[in-house]
Each structure stands twice: as structure tokens, then as C-alpha cells.
Design a protein around this motif. Sequence first.
Motif, mmCIF file in Angstrom:
data_model
loop_
_atom_site.group_PDB
_atom_site.id
_atom_site.type_symbol
_atom_site.label_atom_id
_atom_site.label_comp_id
_atom_site.label_asym_id
_atom_site.label_seq_id
_atom_site.Cartn_x
_atom_site.Cartn_y
_atom_site.Cartn_z
ATOM 1 N N GLN A 40 0.828 -1.206 0.000
ATOM 2 C CA GLN A 40 0.000 0.000 0.000
ATOM 3 C C GLN A 40 0.864 1.258 0.000
ATOM 4 O O GLN A 40 0.583 2.214 -0.728
ATOM 5 N N ARG A 41 1.924 1.262 0.810
ATOM 6 C CA ARG A 41 2.822 2.426 0.856
ATOM 7 C C ARG A 41 3.542 2.633 -0.477
ATOM 8 O O ARG A 41 3.667 3.757 -0.959
ATOM 9 N N VAL A 42 4.023 1.555 -1.060
ATOM 10 C CA VAL A 42 4.723 1.656 -2.342
ATOM 11 C C VAL A 42 3.777 2.167 -3.418
ATOM 12 O O VAL A 42 4.146 3.024 -4.233
ATOM 13 N N GLU A 43 2.541 1.694 -3.422
ATOM 14 C CA GLU A 43 1.543 2.182 -4.378
ATOM 15 C C GLU A 43 1.257 3.666 -4.159
ATOM 16 O O GLU A 43 1.071 4.419 -5.117
ATOM 17 N N GLN A 44 1.247 4.091 -2.900
ATOM 18 C CA GLN A 44 1.041 5.505 -2.587
ATOM 19 C C GLN A 44 2.194 6.341 -3.159
ATOM 20 O O GLN A 44 1.967 7.396 -3.747
ATOM 21 N N PHE A 45 3.412 5.862 -2.991
ATOM 22 C CA PHE A 45 4.568 6.574 -3.536
ATOM 23 C C PHE A 45 4.495 6.645 -5.063
ATOM 24 O O PHE A 45 4.840 7.674 -5.664
ATOM 25 N N ALA A 46 4.039 5.584 -5.696
ATOM 26 C CA ALA A 46 3.900 5.571 -7.154
ATOM 27 C C ALA A 46 2.870 6.603 -7.596
ATOM 28 O O ALA A 46 3.086 7.315 -8.587
ATOM 29 N N ARG A 47 1.759 6.697 -6.876
ATOM 30 C CA ARG A 47 0.736 7.703 -7.213
ATOM 31 C C ARG A 47 1.280 9.116 -7.041
ATOM 32 O O ARG A 47 1.017 9.996 -7.870
ATOM 33 N N GLN A 48 2.052 9.344 -5.989
ATOM 34 C CA GLN A 48 2.637 10.657 -5.760
ATOM 35 C C GLN A 48 3.601 11.029 -6.881
ATOM 36 O O GLN A 48 3.591 12.171 -7.367
ATOM 37 N N ALA A 49 4.419 10.087 -7.299
ATOM 38 C CA ALA A 49 5.358 10.346 -8.390
ATOM 39 C C ALA A 49 4.603 10.615 -9.684
ATOM 40 O O ALA A 49 4.968 11.505 -10.466
ATOM 41 N N SER A 50 3.521 9.896 -9.920
ATOM 42 C CA SER A 50 2.697 10.119 -11.110
ATOM 43 C C SER A 50 2.044 11.500 -11.071
ATOM 44 O O SER A 50 1.994 12.205 -12.091
ATOM 45 N N ASP A 51 1.579 11.897 -9.894
ATOM 46 C CA ASP A 51 1.016 13.244 -9.736
ATOM 47 C C ASP A 51 2.080 14.306 -10.005
ATOM 48 O O ASP A 51 1.799 15.340 -10.623
ATOM 49 N N ASN A 52 3.304 14.052 -9.556
ATOM 50 C CA ASN A 52 4.409 14.979 -9.809
ATOM 51 C C ASN A 52 4.637 15.149 -11.307
ATOM 52 O O ASN A 52 4.844 16.270 -11.789
ATOM 53 N N VAL A 53 4.595 14.048 -12.040
ATOM 54 C CA VAL A 53 4.779 14.100 -13.497
ATOM 55 C C VAL A 53 3.705 14.984 -14.119
ATOM 56 O O VAL A 53 4.013 15.867 -14.932
ATOM 57 N N GLN A 54 2.471 14.781 -13.722
ATOM 58 C CA GLN A 54 1.372 15.560 -14.282
ATOM 59 C C GLN A 54 1.532 17.054 -13.983
ATOM 60 O O GLN A 54 1.318 17.901 -14.858
ATOM 61 N N ARG A 55 1.919 17.381 -12.747
ATOM 62 C CA ARG A 55 2.112 18.787 -12.383
ATOM 63 C C ARG A 55 3.277 19.403 -13.157
ATOM 64 O O ARG A 55 3.180 20.542 -13.638
ATOM 65 N N LEU A 56 4.363 18.665 -13.271
ATOM 66 C CA LEU A 56 5.526 19.192 -13.985
ATOM 67 C C LEU A 56 5.247 19.369 -15.476
ATOM 68 O O LEU A 56 5.771 20.306 -16.094
ATOM 69 N N MET A 57 4.434 18.498 -16.027
ATOM 70 C CA MET A 57 4.101 18.589 -17.454
ATOM 71 C C MET A 57 3.369 19.899 -17.777
ATOM 72 O O MET A 57 3.466 20.399 -18.903
ATOM 73 N N THR A 58 2.666 20.469 -16.801
ATOM 74 C CA THR A 58 1.953 21.719 -17.063
ATOM 75 C C THR A 58 2.913 22.858 -17.392
ATOM 76 O O THR A 58 2.530 23.807 -18.063
ATOM 77 N N PHE A 59 4.150 22.761 -16.938
ATOM 78 C CA PHE A 59 5.132 23.791 -17.236
ATOM 79 C C PHE A 59 5.637 23.718 -18.672
ATOM 80 O O PHE A 59 6.221 24.669 -19.178
ATOM 81 N N LEU A 60 5.415 22.584 -19.315
ATOM 82 C CA LEU A 60 5.859 22.430 -20.694
ATOM 83 C C LEU A 60 4.858 23.003 -21.689
ATOM 84 O O LEU A 60 5.151 23.132 -22.869
ATOM 85 N N GLY A 61 3.690 23.335 -21.189
ATOM 86 C CA GLY A 61 2.691 23.971 -22.057
ATOM 87 C C GLY A 61 1.710 23.072 -22.574
ATOM 88 O O GLY A 61 0.968 22.360 -22.664
#
Length: 61
Positions: A40-61
Amino acid sequence: MAHLTTLELEDLRHIIGEQKLAVEKLNAYSQACRDPELKQRVEQFARQASDNVQRLMTFLG
């Protein structure tokens, strides 16, 4: 949104790539976990990293 310099853009792409790799590895680790709490913890970390990708992608336009 402010314009990014070439160096900032390269750094952003690098960080996004690292976060995508983290998502892949964490998902693989969660598949191998036998302990439900750890899984469960590892899956939570994976979701957080995926959310980070989505947020960072917004800076690319």
C-alpha cells in the motif's frame, strides 16, 4: 506562466524523466510486495510520483 530558459527546460525534462522512471519502478516493486502494508505504501509513492509528473508537465505547455 513565465517563459523557461533552455537550461530550465532541460532540467524540467530531466526531472520528469526521473519521476516517470520512479513510477515504473515503484509499480514493479508493488507487484512484488507480499506484505499488504508495504504494498500500500509503495503504491502511494507511485501515485505521488505520477502526480508529480502531471504537475511538472503543465510547465511544458
